[in-house]
Design an enzyme around this catalytic site. Sequence first.
Site, PDB file in Angstrom:
ATOM      1  CG  ASP A  35      -2.025   0.991   1.177  1.00 52.49           C
ATOM      2  OD1 ASP A  35      -2.298   1.501   0.081  1.00 52.49           O
ATOM      3  OD2 ASP A  35      -2.634   1.261   2.227  1.00 52.49           O
ATOM      4  CG  HIS A  52      -0.005   2.043  -9.350  1.00 50.12           C
ATOM      5  ND1 HIS A  52      -0.252   1.624  -8.066  1.00 50.12           N
ATOM      6  CD2 HIS A  52      -1.103   2.749  -9.732  1.00 50.12           C
ATOM      7  CE1 HIS A  52      -1.456   2.052  -7.681  1.00 50.12           C
ATOM      8  NE2 HIS A  52      -1.980   2.747  -8.671  1.00 50.12           N
ATOM      9  CG  LEU A 146       8.851 -17.793  -2.858  1.00 48.14           C
ATOM     10  CD1 LEU A 146       8.710 -17.831  -1.340  1.00 48.14           C
ATOM     11  CD2 LEU A 146       9.297 -16.393  -3.296  1.00 48.14           C
TER      12      LEU A 146
HETATM   13  C1  FPP Z   1      -1.951   0.132  -3.333  1.00 48.71           C
HETATM   14  O1  FPP Z   1      -1.488   1.458  -3.336  1.00 48.71           O
HETATM   15  C2  FPP Z   1      -1.391  -0.620  -4.431  1.00 48.71           C
HETATM   16  C3  FPP Z   1      -2.089  -1.210  -5.426  1.00 48.71           C
HETATM   17  C4  FPP Z   1      -3.550  -1.123  -5.536  1.00 48.71           C
HETATM   18  C5  FPP Z   1      -1.444  -1.929  -6.516  1.00 48.71           C
HETATM   19  C6  FPP Z   1      -0.210  -2.684  -6.215  1.00 48.71           C
HETATM   20  C7  FPP Z   1       0.561  -2.760  -7.455  1.00 48.71           C
HETATM   21  C8  FPP Z   1       1.904  -2.713  -7.558  1.00 48.71           C
HETATM   22  C9  FPP Z   1       2.789  -2.717  -6.401  1.00 48.71           C
HETATM   23  C10 FPP Z   1       2.468  -2.650  -8.927  1.00 48.71           C
HETATM   24  C11 FPP Z   1       3.205  -3.812  -9.388  1.00 48.71           C
HETATM   25  C12 FPP Z   1       2.669  -5.129  -8.987  1.00 48.71           C
HETATM   26  C13 FPP Z   1       2.998  -6.290  -9.613  1.00 48.71           C
HETATM   27  C14 FPP Z   1       2.560  -7.566  -9.023  1.00 48.71           C
HETATM   28  C15 FPP Z   1       3.757  -6.330 -10.830  1.00 48.71           C
HETATM   29  P1  FPP Z   1      -2.537   2.660  -3.444  1.00 48.71           P
HETATM   30  O2  FPP Z   1      -2.626   3.038  -4.869  1.00 48.71           O
HETATM   31  O3  FPP Z   1      -3.837   2.271  -2.833  1.00 48.71           O
HETATM   32  O4  FPP Z   1      -1.818   3.754  -2.610  1.00 48.71           O
HETATM   33  P2  FPP Z   1      -2.507   4.957  -1.796  1.00 48.71           P
HETATM   34  O5  FPP Z   1      -3.288   4.320  -0.660  1.00 48.71           O
HETATM   35  O6  FPP Z   1      -1.338   5.751  -1.294  1.00 48.71           O
HETATM   36  O7  FPP Z   1      -3.377   5.697  -2.746  1.00 48.71           O
END
Ligand code: FPP
Length: 279
Positions: A35, A52, A146
């Site tokens: 997150d 992201h 893993l």
């Molecule tokens: C939450 O941060 C994150 C996500 C919804 C997406 C997670 C994706 C990645 C880490 C990108 C790459 C992943 C892979 C598996 C290749 P948020 O956008 O909710 O953050 P915020 O709460 O600060 O808005």
Amino acid sequence: MQELFATLTPGTEEWRLAGLLDPARLPAHIAVIMDGNGRWAKLRGLPRAAGHKAGVEPVREVVETCARLGLECLTLYAFSMENWKRPRAEVDTLWRLLRYYLKAELPRLARNNIRLNVIGRPDSLPAQAFRELEETIARTAGNTGLRLNLAINYGGRQELTDAVNSILSEARRKGQLAGLVVDEEAITNHLYTAGMPDPDLLIRTSGEMRVSNFLLWQIAYAELYVTETLWPDFRKLDLLRALVEYQKRDRRFGGLTMGRTHSEVTEQWAETVPAGEPA
Ligand code: FPP
């Protein structure tokens, strides 16, 4: 553990933390709520997509470190069922990043003997991303190290609902619906994670104190570790900090097991209860 030390520099904080770890008490399964990508981008005046994108590097580093530590499972929450509520452009960016990750990481997954798996309802993904995901899963199916679970289009309540429906349809097929009694074992065996150990450690980045519909059944006894670090900044050092903290915890599983592991207590209990006597 040896494999991890080979990648660390003596004298660094990572080296020191790795030296504190007891290899015999590492978690079998770590789950991570990644997150803070959006906040990371906002702090830099960048679009959310940039957050992201920056979130891919820690995925790489955490996956490789868990493989080197010899862990059995790592589950990453990549896309929740609720994430469809985000703007279309952001959702599309996430699928693009997933495809990029799968393509770029295949050699590394092979090199580290990592087996990819997906949990959730991935068939609702855009066709190309779904196909590439399936291909990567097939290509890594023979790996024995893993197990990397990507939770995609995942929801804990939906997983439990799917498990119950799967139990019902199995019983119906076998003509065993009348008088069916569902127990914990049946539910566990019909989850997306069937056959895997429950997470011992759940890490959440960016400071939020929520479980966000993630692995609701499986985290019943997981140790929770919440760090203020935003996911794009999370590195090997942060993972080692979480592991050192995890090993300080006294895991009691509802009992009085001060300082001992679940299996130690189970073994000792078996020894102290004379055969034939009710436990
Ligand atoms: C939450 O941060 C994150 C996500 C919804 C997406 C997670 C994706 C990645 C880490 C990108 C790459 C992943 C892979 C598996 C290749 P948020 O956008 O909710 O953050 P915020 O709460 O600060 O808005």
